[in-house]
Design a protein around this motif. Sequence first.
Motif, PDB file in Angstrom:
ATOM      1  N   THR A  34       5.536   4.604   3.318  1.00  0.00           N
ATOM      2  CA  THR A  34       4.652   5.670   3.772  1.00  0.00           C
ATOM      3  C   THR A  34       3.628   5.931   2.682  1.00  0.00           C
ATOM      4  OG1 THR A  34       6.435   6.699   5.039  1.00  0.00           O
ATOM      5  CG2 THR A  34       4.521   8.066   4.567  1.00  0.00           C
ATOM      6  N   ILE A  35       2.376   5.912   3.076  1.00  0.00           N
ATOM      7  CA  ILE A  35       1.279   6.161   2.144  1.00  0.00           C
ATOM      8  C   ILE A  35       0.512   7.363   2.676  1.00  0.00           C
ATOM      9  CG2 ILE A  35      -0.826   5.232   1.116  1.00  0.00           C
ATOM     10  CD1 ILE A  35       0.634   2.425   1.900  1.00  0.00           C
ATOM     11  N   GLU A  36       0.340   8.335   1.827  1.00  0.00           N
ATOM     12  CA  GLU A  36      -0.396   9.539   2.193  1.00  0.00           C
ATOM     13  C   GLU A  36      -1.701   9.566   1.409  1.00  0.00           C
ATOM     14  OE1 GLU A  36       0.108  14.178   1.195  1.00  0.00           O
ATOM     15  OE2 GLU A  36       1.745  13.338   2.385  1.00  0.00           O
ATOM     16  N   LEU A  37      -2.791   9.605   2.153  1.00  0.00           N
ATOM     17  CA  LEU A  37      -4.117   9.685   1.535  1.00  0.00           C
ATOM     18  C   LEU A  37      -4.773  10.997   1.946  1.00  0.00           C
ATOM     19  CD1 LEU A  37      -5.545   6.109   2.270  1.00  0.00           C
ATOM     20  CD2 LEU A  37      -4.454   6.904   0.170  1.00  0.00           C
ATOM     21  N   ILE A  38      -5.417  11.629   1.009  1.00  0.00           N
ATOM     22  CA  ILE A  38      -6.208  12.817   1.295  1.00  0.00           C
ATOM     23  C   ILE A  38      -7.665  12.355   1.337  1.00  0.00           C
ATOM     24  CG2 ILE A  38      -6.841  15.147   0.562  1.00  0.00           C
ATOM     25  CD1 ILE A  38      -3.811  14.740   1.215  1.00  0.00           C
TER      26      ILE A  38
ATOM     27  N   ASN B  38     -15.445  11.163   3.830  1.00  0.00           N
ATOM     28  CA  ASN B  38     -15.312   9.708   3.700  1.00  0.00           C
ATOM     29  C   ASN B  38     -15.006   9.253   2.275  1.00  0.00           C
ATOM     30  OD1 ASN B  38     -15.447   9.023   6.353  1.00  0.00           O
ATOM     31  ND2 ASN B  38     -17.631   8.621   6.343  1.00  0.00           N
ATOM     32  N   MET B  39     -14.340  10.083   1.529  1.00  0.00           N
ATOM     33  CA  MET B  39     -13.910   9.743   0.173  1.00  0.00           C
ATOM     34  C   MET B  39     -12.404   9.968   0.070  1.00  0.00           C
ATOM     35  SD  MET B  39     -16.639   8.829  -1.540  1.00  0.00           S
ATOM     36  CE  MET B  39     -16.021   8.867  -3.183  1.00  0.00           C
ATOM     37  N   ILE B  40     -11.725   9.011  -0.537  1.00  0.00           N
ATOM     38  CA  ILE B  40     -10.290   9.133  -0.772  1.00  0.00           C
ATOM     39  C   ILE B  40     -10.088   9.860  -2.099  1.00  0.00           C
ATOM     40  CG2 ILE B  40      -8.161   7.859  -1.217  1.00  0.00           C
ATOM     41  CD1 ILE B  40      -9.368   5.582   0.496  1.00  0.00           C
ATOM     42  N   HIS B  41      -9.284  10.905  -2.090  1.00  0.00           N
ATOM     43  CA  HIS B  41      -8.919  11.589  -3.332  1.00  0.00           C
ATOM     44  C   HIS B  41      -7.798  10.784  -3.977  1.00  0.00           C
ATOM     45  CE1 HIS B  41     -11.290  15.294  -2.952  1.00  0.00           C
ATOM     46  NE2 HIS B  41     -11.133  15.111  -1.647  1.00  0.00           N
ATOM     47  N   GLU B  42      -8.188   9.880  -4.850  1.00  0.00           N
ATOM     48  CA  GLU B  42      -7.246   8.909  -5.419  1.00  0.00           C
ATOM     49  C   GLU B  42      -6.078   9.576  -6.130  1.00  0.00           C
ATOM     50  OE1 GLU B  42      -9.966   6.730  -7.873  1.00  0.00           O
ATOM     51  OE2 GLU B  42     -10.589   5.439  -6.213  1.00  0.00           O
TER      52      GLU B  42
ATOM     53  N   LYS C 147      -4.537  12.171  -5.436  1.00  0.00           N
ATOM     54  CA  LYS C 147      -3.586  12.820  -4.520  1.00  0.00           C
ATOM     55  C   LYS C 147      -2.818  11.816  -3.659  1.00  0.00           C
ATOM     56  CE  LYS C 147      -6.066  17.173  -4.196  1.00  0.00           C
ATOM     57  NZ  LYS C 147      -6.655  18.173  -3.279  1.00  0.00           N
ATOM     58  N   THR C 148      -2.947  10.539  -3.955  1.00  0.00           N
ATOM     59  CA  THR C 148      -2.253   9.501  -3.197  1.00  0.00           C
ATOM     60  C   THR C 148      -0.748   9.606  -3.439  1.00  0.00           C
ATOM     61  OG1 THR C 148      -4.142   8.030  -3.396  1.00  0.00           O
ATOM     62  CG2 THR C 148      -2.028   7.007  -2.875  1.00  0.00           C
ATOM     63  N   LYS C 149       0.025   9.420  -2.361  1.00  0.00           N
ATOM     64  CA  LYS C 149       1.489   9.414  -2.463  1.00  0.00           C
ATOM     65  C   LYS C 149       2.013   8.186  -1.739  1.00  0.00           C
ATOM     66  CE  LYS C 149       1.805  14.432  -2.457  1.00  0.00           C
ATOM     67  NZ  LYS C 149       2.280  15.613  -1.740  1.00  0.00           N
ATOM     68  N   VAL C 150       2.905   7.454  -2.383  1.00  0.00           N
ATOM     69  CA  VAL C 150       3.508   6.262  -1.781  1.00  0.00           C
ATOM     70  C   VAL C 150       5.024   6.381  -1.902  1.00  0.00           C
ATOM     71  CG1 VAL C 150       3.724   3.746  -1.899  1.00  0.00           C
ATOM     72  CG2 VAL C 150       1.507   4.832  -2.346  1.00  0.00           C
ATOM     73  N   THR C 151       5.695   6.112  -0.782  1.00  0.00           N
ATOM     74  CA  THR C 151       7.156   6.172  -0.750  1.00  0.00           C
ATOM     75  C   THR C 151       7.683   4.930  -0.061  1.00  0.00           C
ATOM     76  OG1 THR C 151       6.981   8.573  -0.495  1.00  0.00           O
ATOM     77  CG2 THR C 151       9.131   7.598  -0.070  1.00  0.00           C
ATOM     78  N   LEU C 152       8.723   4.347  -0.644  1.00  0.00           N
ATOM     79  CA  LEU C 152       9.448   3.233  -0.026  1.00  0.00           C
ATOM     80  C   LEU C 152      10.867   3.708   0.224  1.00  0.00           C
ATOM     81  CD1 LEU C 152       9.968   0.264   0.831  1.00  0.00           C
ATOM     82  CD2 LEU C 152      10.387  -0.246  -1.589  1.00  0.00           C
TER      83      LEU C 152
ATOM     84  N   ASN D 119       3.115   8.887  -7.159  1.00  0.00           N
ATOM     85  CA  ASN D 119       1.961   9.715  -6.820  1.00  0.00           C
ATOM     86  C   ASN D 119       0.805   9.381  -7.751  1.00  0.00           C
ATOM     87  OD1 ASN D 119       3.505  11.251  -4.941  1.00  0.00           O
ATOM     88  ND2 ASN D 119       4.292  12.486  -6.625  1.00  0.00           N
ATOM     89  N   GLY D 120      -0.394   9.539  -7.233  1.00  0.00           N
ATOM     90  CA  GLY D 120      -1.563   9.456  -8.087  1.00  0.00           C
ATOM     91  C   GLY D 120      -2.379   8.190  -7.959  1.00  0.00           C
ATOM     92  N   GLN D 121      -3.349   8.143  -8.799  1.00  0.00           N
ATOM     93  CA  GLN D 121      -4.345   7.080  -8.811  1.00  0.00           C
ATOM     94  C   GLN D 121      -3.730   5.722  -9.158  1.00  0.00           C
ATOM     95  OE1 GLN D 121      -7.599   8.287 -11.255  1.00  0.00           O
ATOM     96  NE2 GLN D 121      -8.418   6.235 -11.462  1.00  0.00           N
TER      97      GLN D 121
END
Length: 171
Positions: free
Chosen positions: A121-125, A129-133, A135-140, A151-153
Amino acid sequence: MRKLYMILSASILSFCLVGCSDTLVQIKDAASGINSAADQAATAISQDVHSIRAIEVTYNDQTFTVNNLFKSILRDVQWHYEPSQQENVLLITGTWQPSLFDAYGIDQTIDNELAIHGEVTIELIVEENMIHEEKTKVTLVQQTETLLEENGQDILYYLYDYYTLNKITSN
Protein backbone atom coordinates in the motif's frame (compact mmCIF):
# COMPACT_ATOMS: atom_id res chain seq x y z
CA MET A 1 -70.41 -18.78 -14.21
CA ARG A 2 -66.81 -19.66 -14.61
CA LYS A 3 -66.46 -17.08 -17.36
CA LEU A 4 -67.99 -14.40 -15.12
CA TYR A 5 -65.58 -15.34 -12.32
CA MET A 6 -62.59 -15.01 -14.69
CA ILE A 7 -63.77 -11.63 -16.01
CA LEU A 8 -64.39 -10.36 -12.48
CA SER A 9 -60.94 -11.57 -11.31
CA ALA A 10 -59.24 -9.98 -14.31
CA SER A 11 -61.09 -6.69 -13.67
CA ILE A 12 -60.05 -6.60 -10.01
CA LEU A 13 -56.44 -7.43 -10.89
CA SER A 14 -56.40 -4.71 -13.57
CA PHE A 15 -57.83 -2.19 -11.12
CA CYS A 16 -55.09 -3.04 -8.58
CA LEU A 17 -52.34 -2.83 -11.16
CA VAL A 18 -53.53 0.56 -12.42
CA GLY A 19 -53.12 1.91 -8.87
CA CYS A 20 -49.64 0.42 -8.67
CA SER A 21 -48.44 1.88 -11.95
CA ASP A 22 -48.01 5.34 -10.43
CA THR A 23 -45.94 3.85 -7.61
CA LEU A 24 -43.83 1.87 -10.07
CA VAL A 25 -43.15 5.02 -12.08
CA GLN A 26 -42.10 6.84 -8.89
CA ILE A 27 -39.78 3.99 -7.90
CA LYS A 28 -38.28 3.94 -11.38
CA ASP A 29 -37.71 7.72 -11.32
CA ALA A 30 -36.08 7.51 -7.88
CA ALA A 31 -33.79 4.69 -8.98
CA SER A 32 -32.87 6.62 -12.10
CA GLY A 33 -32.00 9.68 -10.02
CA ILE A 34 -29.81 7.63 -7.67
CA ASN A 35 -28.06 5.98 -10.60
CA SER A 36 -27.47 9.35 -12.26
CA ALA A 37 -26.00 10.85 -9.07
CA ALA A 38 -23.74 7.82 -8.61
CA ASP A 39 -22.55 8.08 -12.23
CA GLN A 40 -21.76 11.78 -11.80
CA ALA A 41 -19.81 11.10 -8.60
CA ALA A 42 -17.89 8.23 -10.18
CA THR A 43 -17.04 10.34 -13.21
CA ALA A 44 -15.78 13.21 -11.05
CA ILE A 45 -13.63 10.89 -8.94
CA SER A 46 -12.30 8.98 -11.91
CA GLN A 47 -11.35 12.26 -13.62
CA ASP A 48 -9.39 13.26 -10.51
CA VAL A 49 -7.70 9.87 -10.34
CA HIS A 50 -6.84 9.97 -14.03
CA SER A 51 -5.32 13.42 -13.71
CA ILE A 52 -3.23 12.29 -10.72
CA ARG A 53 -2.16 9.12 -12.49
CA ALA A 54 -1.02 11.31 -15.39
CA ILE A 55 1.27 13.45 -13.22
CA GLU A 56 4.73 13.38 -14.75
CA VAL A 57 7.71 12.75 -12.52
CA THR A 58 11.20 13.71 -13.60
CA TYR A 59 13.83 11.76 -11.72
CA ASN A 60 17.47 11.10 -12.65
CA ASP A 61 16.95 12.62 -16.11
CA GLN A 62 14.00 10.33 -16.83
CA THR A 63 10.38 11.32 -17.08
CA PHE A 64 7.52 8.94 -16.33
CA THR A 65 3.95 9.12 -15.06
CA VAL A 66 2.63 8.03 -11.70
CA ASN A 67 0.54 5.48 -13.59
CA ASN A 68 3.56 3.96 -15.39
CA LEU A 69 5.52 3.84 -12.16
CA PHE A 70 3.03 1.87 -10.11
CA LYS A 71 1.70 -0.28 -12.96
CA SER A 72 5.29 -1.41 -13.54
CA ILE A 73 6.45 -2.09 -9.99
CA LEU A 74 3.24 -3.65 -8.61
CA ARG A 75 0.85 -6.32 -9.80
CA ASP A 76 -2.95 -6.07 -9.60
CA VAL A 77 -2.83 -2.30 -9.04
CA GLN A 78 -5.88 -0.59 -7.59
CA TRP A 79 -6.35 3.16 -7.20
CA HIS A 80 -8.32 4.74 -4.35
CA TYR A 81 -8.71 8.50 -4.25
CA GLU A 82 -9.93 10.34 -1.17
CA PRO A 83 -10.29 14.06 -1.78
CA SER A 84 -10.66 16.26 1.29
CA GLN A 85 -10.27 19.87 2.26
CA GLN A 86 -7.04 19.19 4.16
CA GLU A 87 -5.21 16.71 1.92
CA ASN A 88 -6.01 14.75 -1.24
CA VAL A 89 -4.94 11.18 -0.60
CA LEU A 90 -4.20 8.68 -3.36
CA LEU A 91 -3.92 5.12 -2.09
CA ILE A 92 -2.30 2.68 -4.47
CA THR A 93 -2.55 -0.97 -3.57
CA GLY A 94 -1.10 -3.92 -5.35
CA THR A 95 0.59 -7.25 -5.01
CA TRP A 96 4.28 -7.39 -4.24
CA GLN A 97 6.68 -8.22 -7.06
CA PRO A 98 9.88 -10.20 -6.46
CA SER A 99 12.93 -8.07 -5.63
CA LEU A 100 10.89 -4.90 -5.04
CA PHE A 101 12.15 -4.46 -1.46
CA ASP A 102 15.38 -6.46 -1.58
CA ALA A 103 17.35 -3.48 -0.27
CA TYR A 104 15.17 -3.55 2.85
CA GLY A 105 16.25 -7.08 3.75
CA ILE A 106 13.06 -8.90 2.81
CA ASP A 107 14.03 -12.55 3.22
CA GLN A 108 14.29 -14.50 -0.06
CA THR A 109 12.79 -17.57 1.64
CA ILE A 110 9.40 -15.87 1.80
CA ASP A 111 9.43 -14.65 -1.82
CA ASN A 112 6.91 -17.26 -2.95
CA GLU A 113 4.56 -16.46 -0.08
CA LEU A 114 4.86 -12.73 -0.73
CA ALA A 115 4.10 -13.22 -4.42
CA ILE A 116 0.74 -14.65 -3.36
CA HIS A 117 -0.11 -12.77 -0.16
CA GLY A 118 2.18 -9.73 -0.13
CA GLU A 119 0.14 -6.55 -0.39
CA VAL A 120 1.82 -3.20 -0.90
CA THR A 121 0.00 0.00 0.00
CA ILE A 122 1.39 3.35 -1.05
CA GLU A 123 -0.17 6.55 0.20
CA LEU A 124 0.56 9.74 -1.70
CA ILE A 125 -0.60 13.20 -0.75
CA VAL A 126 -1.30 15.24 -3.88
CA GLU A 127 -2.11 18.92 -4.20
CA GLU A 128 -2.15 20.97 -7.40
CA ASN A 129 -0.70 18.06 -9.39
CA MET A 130 2.29 17.86 -7.07
CA ILE A 131 3.20 14.89 -4.89
CA HIS A 132 4.20 15.82 -1.34
CA GLU A 133 7.21 13.53 -1.28
CA GLU A 134 7.86 13.87 2.43
CA LYS A 135 4.34 12.59 3.23
CA THR A 136 4.69 9.35 1.25
CA LYS A 137 3.87 6.16 3.17
CA VAL A 138 4.65 2.63 1.98
CA THR A 139 3.58 -0.56 3.72
CA LEU A 140 4.21 -4.20 2.82
CA VAL A 141 1.93 -6.67 4.57
CA GLN A 142 1.95 -10.44 4.32
CA GLN A 143 -1.46 -11.64 5.42
CA THR A 144 -1.62 -9.85 8.82
CA GLU A 145 2.09 -9.27 9.45
CA THR A 146 3.61 -5.90 8.53
CA LEU A 147 7.02 -6.60 6.99
CA LEU A 148 7.86 -3.06 5.93
CA GLU A 149 6.56 0.35 6.91
CA GLU A 150 8.43 3.38 5.62
CA ASN A 151 7.52 7.05 5.45
CA GLY A 152 8.96 10.01 3.64
CA GLN A 153 10.89 11.06 0.63
CA ASP A 154 13.50 8.28 0.86
CA ILE A 155 10.99 5.47 0.24
CA LEU A 156 9.49 7.35 -2.71
CA TYR A 157 12.94 7.83 -4.21
CA TYR A 158 13.61 4.14 -3.61
CA LEU A 159 10.51 3.32 -5.72
CA TYR A 160 11.67 5.77 -8.40
CA ASP A 161 15.12 4.15 -8.43
CA TYR A 162 13.63 0.68 -8.63
CA TYR A 163 11.41 1.72 -11.55
CA THR A 164 14.13 3.54 -13.51
CA LEU A 165 16.74 0.82 -13.00
CA ASN A 166 14.35 -1.96 -14.01
CA LYS A 167 13.06 0.06 -16.94
CA ILE A 168 16.62 0.48 -18.26
CA THR A 169 17.46 -3.20 -17.86
CA SER A 170 14.18 -4.37 -19.36
CA ASN A 171 14.56 -2.29 -22.56
